[in-house]
Motif scaffolding. Sequence first.
Motif, short mmCIF file in Angstrom:
data_model
loop_
_atom_site.label_atom_id
_atom_site.label_comp_id
_atom_site.label_asym_id
_atom_site.label_seq_id
_atom_site.Cartn_x
_atom_site.Cartn_y
_atom_site.Cartn_z
N LEU A 82 22.97 18.86 -26.93
CA LEU A 82 23.62 19.99 -26.56
C LEU A 82 23.69 19.17 -24.62
N CYS A 83 22.27 18.16 -24.38
CA CYS A 83 22.54 17.17 -22.98
C CYS A 83 24.03 16.51 -22.81
N GLY A 84 24.91 16.32 -24.00
CA GLY A 84 25.48 15.50 -23.77
C GLY A 84 25.04 13.79 -24.51
N ILE A 85 24.06 13.90 -25.17
CA ILE A 85 23.20 12.36 -25.30
C ILE A 85 24.20 12.66 -26.40
N ASN A 86 24.98 10.71 -26.26
CA ASN A 86 25.39 10.22 -27.99
C ASN A 86 24.03 10.01 -29.32
N VAL A 87 24.29 11.58 -29.63
CA VAL A 87 23.06 10.82 -30.66
C VAL A 87 23.24 9.42 -32.04
N PRO A 88 25.09 9.62 -32.52
CA PRO A 88 25.24 8.10 -33.03
C PRO A 88 24.35 7.62 -33.10
N GLY A 89 25.24 7.19 -31.43
CA GLY A 89 25.30 5.76 -30.79
C GLY A 89 23.85 5.70 -30.45
N MET A 90 23.05 6.36 -30.01
CA MET A 90 21.82 5.69 -29.92
C MET A 90 21.45 5.66 -30.81
N LYS A 91 21.30 6.24 -32.19
CA LYS A 91 20.84 5.28 -33.43
C LYS A 91 20.96 4.69 -33.76
N VAL A 92 21.95 3.98 -33.56
CA VAL A 92 22.90 2.64 -34.03
C VAL A 92 21.82 1.35 -32.75
N ILE A 93 21.76 2.00 -31.48
CA ILE A 93 21.32 0.79 -30.97
C ILE A 93 19.90 0.44 -31.10
N LEU A 94 18.94 1.98 -31.49
CA LEU A 94 17.60 1.72 -31.84
C LEU A 94 17.35 1.72 -33.06
N TYR A 95 17.63 1.79 -34.18
CA TYR A 95 17.80 1.11 -35.34
C TYR A 95 18.31 -0.63 -34.75
N ALA A 96 18.62 -1.03 -34.00
CA ALA A 96 19.63 -2.32 -34.05
C ALA A 96 18.16 -2.79 -33.39
N VAL A 97 17.79 -2.09 -31.90
CA VAL A 97 16.00 -2.43 -31.63
C VAL A 97 15.34 -2.78 -32.71
N GLY A 98 15.24 -2.06 -33.79
CA GLY A 98 13.82 -2.63 -34.70
C GLY A 98 14.09 -3.29 -34.99
N GLY A 99 15.36 -3.86 -35.89
CA GLY A 99 16.06 -4.37 -36.49
C GLY A 99 15.26 -6.19 -35.57
N LEU A 100 16.35 -6.06 -34.56
CA LEU A 100 15.58 -7.65 -33.78
C LEU A 100 13.81 -7.42 -33.61
N ALA A 101 13.16 -6.76 -33.68
CA ALA A 101 11.99 -6.64 -33.53
C ALA A 101 11.68 -7.26 -35.34
N ALA A 102 12.13 -6.62 -36.29
CA ALA A 102 11.98 -7.02 -37.64
C ALA A 102 12.14 -8.31 -37.53
N GLY A 103 13.47 -9.23 -37.38
CA GLY A 103 13.99 -10.36 -37.09
C GLY A 103 12.73 -10.92 -36.18
N LEU A 104 12.61 -10.66 -35.50
CA LEU A 104 11.43 -11.59 -34.90
C LEU A 104 10.29 -11.89 -35.59
#
Lengths: 355, 505
Positions: free
Chosen positions: A240-262
Motif C-alpha cells: 500500500l505504501c508503494g514499496i516494491n515488495v517482490p523486488g525487495m524480496k529478491v534483494i533481501l534473499y540475495a543479501v542473505g545468500g551473500l552472507a551464506a556465501g561468505l
Amino acid sequence: MKEEIEDIEGIRAAGPGRLRNVLQWVWTVVGPFVGLALIAGFFTYLTRGSGHFLSPDNLRTIAGHTMIVGTAALGMTLIIIAGGIDLSVGSTVALVTVVMALFIKKVDPMLPESLRAWHAAVPMAIVVGILTGGLCGAINGGLIAGLRVVPFIITLGTYQAYRGLATWLASSTTIYVPSSMRPSWFGGLVAIQPEPRWLMVSPGVWMLLLLSLFLAVSLKFSLLGRYSYAIGSNEATARLCGINVPGMKVILYAVGGLAAGLAGVLDFAKLGGVGVPTTAAGLELQVIAAVVIGGGSLSGGEGTVLGTLIGCLIIAVLQNGCVHAGIPNAVQDIVIGVIIVVAVTLDRLRRGRAA
Amino acid sequence: MNFKELRMQDVGKSFGATRALDGVSLTVGAGEVRALIGENGAGKSTLMKVLSGAIRPDSGTMTLDGEPYAPRGPREALSRGVAMIYQELALAPALTVEANILLGQERSSGGWLHLREHRRIAAEALELLEHPDIRPEARVGDLGVGAQQLVEVARALVSKARVIVFDEPTSSLSERDAHRLFAIIDRLRDRGMAIVYISHFLEEVRRVAQTYTVLRDGRSVGEGTLAETDERSIIARMIGRDPGELFPRVPHQPGEPILELSGFRASERGKPVDLAVRRGEIVGLAGLVGAGRTRLVRAIFGLGPVVDGRVRVAHSDDNSARPRRRIDEGVGFLSEDRKGEGLALNLPIEDNMTYPGLRRHARGGWLSLGERRREVNDWIKRLRIAAAGPGQPVGGLSGGNQQKVALARLLHQRADVLLLDEPTRGIDVGSKAQIYRLLGELAAQGKAILVVSSYLPELFGICDRIAVMSRGALTEALPLDHWTEHRVMEVATRGAGIDPSSSTD
C-alpha cells in the motif's frame, strides 16, 4: 490551519507511556544477555575443577566457533525480519566450498607464473564463492516473489537442489585443492589463534563483528532496513505504501545468500581448502535457532543484530561447555532444543504481557 | 419453558487503558424487539461478545429470568438460549444448509448421525421461517447472502434460543431481503422471543423494533420506546451533541479536474465508469457493501487490476500504474482495512506515517532520522494524535488515533488526490468530527478527495457531490441537493435483483 481542529473528546488514553516502552526495550535487549550470562555461569560452575572454561584460550575458541554460524545468521536476521525464512543456507555453504575448490583447481594452472606466485586464484575464488551464495539467494528470492509460494516451501526445495548440485559438481566426492595452490594466509583467516597475536581473536571473528555493525546500522538508518521491517510486519501495508515488495524480496534473499556465501568461504578455509558437498549439514537450523533465541520472530517484523550475535554465542557456549563438562553430544542436542523452546516461550510471555 | 427477560446491569469491561464498556444496562423481555443503537466504536460489538461469552465482563451482572447468566463461551450461551447472528456470517460455505443448521447440535447415537432426523429438524426450522424454498441439501456457499442469514436464524431456532441478538443484519442485504428479514423478526417476536437488534440505521430500527437503548463510548446513554421519540433526539444521544457539530463545514471552492476516469472498469462484470474529481472538492461514493466501490478505488491506486478504460491523474496518463507510481503522481490511498492492510501495527508511528514518503528523507539509501522525526512530530501535533511519542507502536493507539496516523501518511507523502475508503470506520465520534473538519480543510487547500462510505449521514455531511454504485455501475456524481438518503438507498439496491415496484412504502 490544523491548529483549529477541536479536541472534542479530550485526549484518549495515550497508551502505556514511556516507562513501559523502556522496560520492554530493556527486556528485549538485556534478556538474551542475561540468558548468556546464566549459561556461561552454569558451565563455569560445572567445570570449576579445571578452571579452563573462562580462560582466554577457551573464550577465543568459543568466539571462533560462532564465525560461520554468525556470518550466515546475519543474512538470516534480515530475512526473518522481513517475515521470511531460508532453509537452504547449509546447502548453499556446501555448494560454495565445492565451487571454490573447483575454481581454484581450474583457474590456478591457467594463470601466468607471476600471479600464481601470489596465489591470485584464491582471492578470485573468494569473490566467486560469495557471488555463488548471492546467486543462490537471488534464485530463492526470485522464486518466492515470482511464484508466490511461501519461503518455507521454496527454500525447502532449494535446500535439496543446492545440495544436489554441490554433490553433482563434486562427482559425489571431496575435492582437494593441492597445497601448492593454497596460500599460507588462507587458513589463518579462520585460525583460532590469530597471527599476529595482538588481533586477540580470529580475523574471521573481526570480520563478523564489522559486518554486524554494518548490518545493525543499515537496519536502523537505511531504506533497505526500514523496508524489511515494513514487509515483515505487514506485507499488505508495505504494498500500500508503494514499496516494491517482490523486488525487495529478491534483494533481501540475495543479501542473505551473500552472507551464506561468505560463511561458505569461511567454511572452505576451515576445512583447509577442501570442497566438501556434505559439509554444513543442518547449519540452517543452527542459524535459525540463533536468530530466534536472539529475539527474532518467525512471523516477521522483529529481530536485532545484537540479539542474533548473542543467540550464536549461547549456542557456542552450550556446545563448548558441554564438551568441557564431559556431557555427551546427544545430551548437548537435547539441551539446545530445550533452550530454543524456552527462549521463544519467554519471548512470547513478554509479548503477551506487552499486548 | 416460560421465558420472561434478559437483564444486563452496569456491565463494564476494560482492555488495558481503554474502557470499552462503562456501565451498560439493558433489559429485553419476551415478545420485545429492542434496538441497540450506537455509532461504530460505541461498544456494541464488545457488548455482543459479553453476551455470547466470548469475553467476560469485569463488573456488573447479567441474569436470565433472575438466574445469574455468565457464559464461559458461545456454546454455553447457546445452551442457555442466547443466540447471536453476526454481521460476518458464521457458516461453513462448503457444507449443506442442513449440516450448517445442525452444526454443533447434531443428533447422534454412538457417534453415528441421525441424518433423517436432521433433515426433518432443518425442514421444520425453515418452515417456521416461512422459507421452505431453501433446500436443506443445497450448499450454503451457493446461496445468496439473504438466504445465508436465514440459515443462521434457523440454526438459532433449532437451538431453542429464547434471546436472539442480530448484529447489523441488513448491512449486506438487498432491500427486499431486508424486508423479508424484518417480517421474520416480527414473527419471532410474536412467538415470544426476545430480540436485540443492533443497528445505526434509524429508519430500519423504527420498522423493526419497539424499544431502544442508545450506546455511546461504552455507556448506555438513553432508552425508551421508539414511538415516543423523534429521530433528532436519538441522533443527538448517539453522537453526544447536536448533529450539526459533527459535520463542521469548511468552505472550499472546486478548481480544475485532477483525477479523471473514462470508461474505467476494475472487474470483468463491472460497467464502464466515468468520473472526474476536481481540486478543492469532496466526492462521495455510496452503495451497498460489495457494489464494487472498494475495487474501483483500489484499481485507481494500482492495487487491483484495471480491465479497461483510462485513468488520468493531473497530466499523466498511465492505466496500469503500480502504487509507487501513483504515489509519485500525488495520489494517496487510505485502506478500509486499517488493521489488516492500512497499518503495520507493531511498528512505530513514525515508520507507519512515513513509508510512502520515506525516500524524501534518504540520501543514497541512508536516512536522516532526525529530519523525519521533526516532520512526524509536527503532524502528530497538527492532527492532535494522542500518543506517547513518535516511537510508540501504532497498535497501542485508539482506533481514532490510528486512523489519524493513516491519514497523516497521505499528508506526509504530499498527496493531492486522496482516495479514502471508509475513513471513519470503527472510530469514536470525537475523532470523526476532527477528521471531517480536516477533510474540509484539505479541500480548502485544493486537494481532491474521493470518499467511499457506507454511512450515509457522513456522505451527506461532508461531500459536495455524491455518486452511487450498484453492482459495478456508477451513477453520475451529482450535487447534494439532487439526493436524499432514501433516493441513494433506492439507487444502491436497484440493481440488486429486486423489482422496482416493491421498493419502500
